[in-house]
Scaffold this motif. Structure first.
Motif, PDB file in Angstrom:
ATOM      1  N   GLU A 109       0.835  -1.196   0.000  1.00 12.51           N
ATOM      2  CA  GLU A 109       0.000   0.000   0.000  1.00 12.51           C
ATOM      3  C   GLU A 109       0.875   1.254   0.000  1.00 12.51           C
ATOM      4  O   GLU A 109       0.589   2.214  -0.719  1.00 12.51           O
ATOM      5  CB  GLU A 109      -0.922  -0.004   1.222  1.00 12.51           C
ATOM      6  CG  GLU A 109      -1.889   1.149   1.263  1.00 12.51           C
ATOM      7  CD  GLU A 109      -2.811   1.108   2.466  1.00 12.51           C
ATOM      8  OE1 GLU A 109      -3.420   2.149   2.761  1.00 12.51           O
ATOM      9  OE2 GLU A 109      -2.935   0.050   3.111  1.00 12.51           O
ATOM     10  N   LYS A 143       2.344   1.708  -3.533  1.00  9.32           N
ATOM     11  CA  LYS A 143       1.349   2.244  -4.470  1.00  9.32           C
ATOM     12  C   LYS A 143       1.006   3.697  -4.129  1.00  9.32           C
ATOM     13  O   LYS A 143       0.831   4.525  -5.021  1.00  9.32           O
ATOM     14  CB  LYS A 143       0.081   1.383  -4.454  1.00  9.32           C
ATOM     15  CG  LYS A 143       0.250   0.058  -5.157  1.00  9.32           C
ATOM     16  CD  LYS A 143      -1.051  -0.715  -5.132  1.00  9.32           C
ATOM     17  CE  LYS A 143      -0.946  -2.007  -5.908  1.00  9.32           C
ATOM     18  NZ  LYS A 143      -2.223  -2.740  -5.889  1.00  9.32           N
ATOM     19  N   PHE A 144       0.897   4.002  -2.821  1.00  7.22           N
ATOM     20  CA  PHE A 144       0.637   5.380  -2.401  1.00  7.22           C
ATOM     21  C   PHE A 144       1.772   6.275  -2.905  1.00  7.22           C
ATOM     22  O   PHE A 144       1.537   7.379  -3.388  1.00  7.22           O
ATOM     23  CB  PHE A 144       0.531   5.457  -0.870  1.00  7.22           C
ATOM     24  CG  PHE A 144       0.101   6.805  -0.362  1.00  7.22           C
ATOM     25  CD1 PHE A 144      -1.244   7.105  -0.203  1.00  7.22           C
ATOM     26  CD2 PHE A 144       1.028   7.774  -0.027  1.00  7.22           C
ATOM     27  CE1 PHE A 144      -1.650   8.340   0.271  1.00  7.22           C
ATOM     28  CE2 PHE A 144       0.636   9.009   0.446  1.00  7.22           C
ATOM     29  CZ  PHE A 144      -0.711   9.296   0.595  1.00  7.22           C
ATOM     30  N   VAL A 193       1.418   6.870  -6.805  1.00  5.60           N
ATOM     31  CA  VAL A 193       0.391   7.871  -7.087  1.00  5.60           C
ATOM     32  C   VAL A 193       0.870   9.238  -6.602  1.00  5.60           C
ATOM     33  O   VAL A 193       0.745  10.242  -7.306  1.00  5.60           O
ATOM     34  CB  VAL A 193      -0.958   7.504  -6.427  1.00  5.60           C
ATOM     35  CG1 VAL A 193      -1.967   8.628  -6.578  1.00  5.60           C
ATOM     36  CG2 VAL A 193      -1.512   6.227  -7.016  1.00  5.60           C
ATOM     37  N   ASN A 198      -4.407  13.097  -8.152  1.00  8.35           N
ATOM     38  CA  ASN A 198      -4.169  12.060  -7.150  1.00  8.35           C
ATOM     39  C   ASN A 198      -5.439  11.324  -6.770  1.00  8.35           C
ATOM     40  O   ASN A 198      -5.413  10.117  -6.549  1.00  8.35           O
ATOM     41  CB  ASN A 198      -3.523  12.641  -5.897  1.00  8.35           C
ATOM     42  CG  ASN A 198      -2.050  12.897  -6.079  1.00  8.35           C
ATOM     43  OD1 ASN A 198      -1.468  12.620  -7.112  1.00  8.35           O
ATOM     44  ND2 ASN A 198      -1.432  13.445  -5.064  1.00  8.35           N
ATOM     45  N   GLY A 234      -6.025   8.460  -9.051  1.00  6.28           N
ATOM     46  CA  GLY A 234      -5.115   7.346  -8.792  1.00  6.28           C
ATOM     47  C   GLY A 234      -5.460   6.584  -7.530  1.00  6.28           C
ATOM     48  O   GLY A 234      -5.412   5.347  -7.495  1.00  6.28           O
ATOM     49  N   TYR A 235      -5.802   7.319  -6.472  1.00  9.10           N
ATOM     50  CA  TYR A 235      -6.139   6.647  -5.209  1.00  9.10           C
ATOM     51  C   TYR A 235      -7.431   5.856  -5.330  1.00  9.10           C
ATOM     52  O   TYR A 235      -7.512   4.706  -4.925  1.00  9.10           O
ATOM     53  CB  TYR A 235      -6.259   7.658  -4.073  1.00  9.10           C
ATOM     54  CG  TYR A 235      -4.962   8.319  -3.698  1.00  9.10           C
ATOM     55  CD1 TYR A 235      -3.785   7.586  -3.582  1.00  9.10           C
ATOM     56  CD2 TYR A 235      -4.894   9.678  -3.473  1.00  9.10           C
ATOM     57  CE1 TYR A 235      -2.592   8.180  -3.249  1.00  9.10           C
ATOM     58  CE2 TYR A 235      -3.700  10.282  -3.130  1.00  9.10           C
ATOM     59  CZ  TYR A 235      -2.557   9.536  -3.022  1.00  9.10           C
ATOM     60  OH  TYR A 235      -1.380  10.134  -2.694  1.00  9.10           O
ATOM     61  N   TRP A 246      -7.157   3.040  -8.480  1.00  6.33           N
ATOM     62  CA  TRP A 246      -6.043   2.089  -8.519  1.00  6.33           C
ATOM     63  C   TRP A 246      -5.706   1.594  -7.124  1.00  6.33           C
ATOM     64  O   TRP A 246      -5.893   0.422  -6.808  1.00  6.33           O
ATOM     65  CB  TRP A 246      -4.817   2.709  -9.194  1.00  6.33           C
ATOM     66  CG  TRP A 246      -3.685   1.743  -9.337  1.00  6.33           C
ATOM     67  CD1 TRP A 246      -3.729   0.505  -9.915  1.00  6.33           C
ATOM     68  CD2 TRP A 246      -2.352   1.916  -8.877  1.00  6.33           C
ATOM     69  NE1 TRP A 246      -2.486  -0.101  -9.853  1.00  6.33           N
ATOM     70  CE2 TRP A 246      -1.619   0.761  -9.218  1.00  6.33           C
ATOM     71  CE3 TRP A 246      -1.694   2.944  -8.223  1.00  6.33           C
ATOM     72  CZ2 TRP A 246      -0.277   0.602  -8.924  1.00  6.33           C
ATOM     73  CZ3 TRP A 246      -0.348   2.794  -7.938  1.00  6.33           C
ATOM     74  CH2 TRP A 246       0.341   1.620  -8.289  1.00  6.33           C
ATOM     75  N   LEU A 247      -5.242   2.474  -6.250  1.00  7.19           N
ATOM     76  CA  LEU A 247      -4.769   2.049  -4.937  1.00  7.19           C
ATOM     77  C   LEU A 247      -5.899   1.544  -4.044  1.00  7.19           C
ATOM     78  O   LEU A 247      -5.819   0.462  -3.481  1.00  7.19           O
ATOM     79  CB  LEU A 247      -4.024   3.195  -4.246  1.00  7.19           C
ATOM     80  CG  LEU A 247      -3.569   2.947  -2.810  1.00  7.19           C
ATOM     81  CD1 LEU A 247      -2.672   1.717  -2.719  1.00  7.19           C
ATOM     82  CD2 LEU A 247      -2.850   4.160  -2.271  1.00  7.19           C
ATOM     83  N   TYR A 248      -6.951   2.300  -3.898  1.00  4.27           N
ATOM     84  CA  TYR A 248      -8.028   1.945  -2.969  1.00  4.27           C
ATOM     85  C   TYR A 248      -9.290   1.493  -3.709  1.00  4.27           C
ATOM     86  O   TYR A 248     -10.394   1.653  -3.214  1.00  4.27           O
ATOM     87  CB  TYR A 248      -8.349   3.136  -2.069  1.00  4.27           C
ATOM     88  CG  TYR A 248      -7.204   3.523  -1.157  1.00  4.27           C
ATOM     89  CD1 TYR A 248      -6.703   2.626  -0.229  1.00  4.27           C
ATOM     90  CD2 TYR A 248      -6.623   4.784  -1.240  1.00  4.27           C
ATOM     91  CE1 TYR A 248      -5.657   2.975   0.605  1.00  4.27           C
ATOM     92  CE2 TYR A 248      -5.571   5.139  -0.397  1.00  4.27           C
ATOM     93  CZ  TYR A 248      -5.093   4.232   0.521  1.00  4.27           C
ATOM     94  OH  TYR A 248      -4.062   4.584   1.342  1.00  4.27           O
ATOM     95  N   ARG A 249      -9.140   0.878  -4.871  1.00  3.83           N
ATOM     96  CA  ARG A 249     -10.310   0.454  -5.651  1.00  3.83           C
ATOM     97  C   ARG A 249     -11.124  -0.620  -4.936  1.00  3.83           C
ATOM     98  O   ARG A 249     -12.309  -0.765  -5.179  1.00  3.83           O
ATOM     99  CB  ARG A 249      -9.893  -0.018  -7.029  1.00  3.83           C
ATOM    100  CG  ARG A 249      -9.134  -1.319  -7.032  1.00  3.83           C
ATOM    101  CD  ARG A 249      -8.771  -1.748  -8.450  1.00  3.83           C
ATOM    102  NE  ARG A 249      -7.941  -2.930  -8.432  1.00  3.83           N
ATOM    103  CZ  ARG A 249      -6.617  -2.924  -8.409  1.00  3.83           C
ATOM    104  NH1 ARG A 249      -5.977  -1.783  -8.436  1.00  3.83           N
ATOM    105  NH2 ARG A 249      -5.932  -4.046  -8.367  1.00  3.83           N
ATOM    106  N   ARG A 277      -5.999   6.680   4.487  1.00  3.53           N
ATOM    107  CA  ARG A 277      -6.226   5.254   4.745  1.00  3.53           C
ATOM    108  C   ARG A 277      -7.103   5.045   5.976  1.00  3.53           C
ATOM    109  O   ARG A 277      -7.772   4.034   6.102  1.00  3.53           O
ATOM    110  CB  ARG A 277      -4.917   4.484   4.849  1.00  3.53           C
ATOM    111  CG  ARG A 277      -4.197   4.587   6.154  1.00  3.53           C
ATOM    112  CD  ARG A 277      -2.920   3.759   6.191  1.00  3.53           C
ATOM    113  NE  ARG A 277      -3.084   2.406   5.755  1.00  3.53           N
ATOM    114  CZ  ARG A 277      -3.396   1.389   6.548  1.00  3.53           C
ATOM    115  NH1 ARG A 277      -3.563   1.589   7.824  1.00  3.53           N
ATOM    116  NH2 ARG A 277      -3.516   0.172   6.068  1.00  3.53           N
TER     117      ARG A 277
END
Length: 171
Positions: free
Chosen positions: A10, A13-14, A17, A55, A58-59, A62-65, A129
């Motif tokens: 995480e 990936k954070f 982004v 951002n 992206g979050y 992608w990251l928090y999908r 998060r």
């Protein structure tokens, strides 16, 4: 150990982004401040607002999908609030270095942006998060052994919450 690997992924990936946001932030700041001659604090605010928008995409996608997206309005509101606090941190560091410490060269402004952005990034990671992109509740598997009525009701509530989230995602 599994949780450490999960948070490490995480964080990576954070960072990816965030790094794309940093590139956008610095590029827009440079164009506004150096290219167009806009004051540095105004340039910083414009650059940060544009980076926040990129951002978020992206979050969220992608990251928090896989996180709870049942209440997008709440999510976007919290994202903007915490991003705004991060922008205040960034702009505050830049303003302090420029107007209090007298660091006014282009190199010194960029250095102040790096410091402010680093502090704001830690703040944003924790707040995003924790409050913005909330994890889905984990559903416990039904226990084989006998359970009390209260435990059974709690398990049923968890399962119902998970089903509601799945239906919300499907919409």
């Amino acid at each position: 150990m599994q949780k450490v690997r999960g948070i490490r992924g995480e964080v990576v990936k954070f960072g990816i982004v965030g790094l794309s946001g940093v590139v956008v932030n610095f590029a827009v700041f440079w164009v506004c401040n150096i290219g167009l001659g806009i004051a540095s604090l105004r340039s910083n605010i414009a650059a940060t607002v544009i980076a926040i928008a990129t951002n978020y995409l992206g979050y969220r996608y992608w990251l928090y999908r896989d996180r709870d997206a049942a209440s997008r309005k709440r999510e976007i509101t919290l994202f903007l609030v915490f991003s705004g606090f991060g922008m205040l941190i960034e702009t505050g560091v830049l303003g302090f270095s420029q107007y209090v410490l007298g660091l006014d060269s282009n190199f010194e402004k960029m250095g102040a942006k790096v410091v402010g952005l680093a502090i704001a990034t830690v703040f944003r990671f924790v707040s995003y998060r924790t409050w913005v992109f909330k994890a889905l509740p984990e559903t416990a598997p039904p226990a084989v052994e006998s359970t009390s009525g209260q435990e059974l009701a709690a398990q049923a509530e968890l399962m119902l919450a998970a089903e509601q989230i799945r239906y919300a995602k499907a919409e």
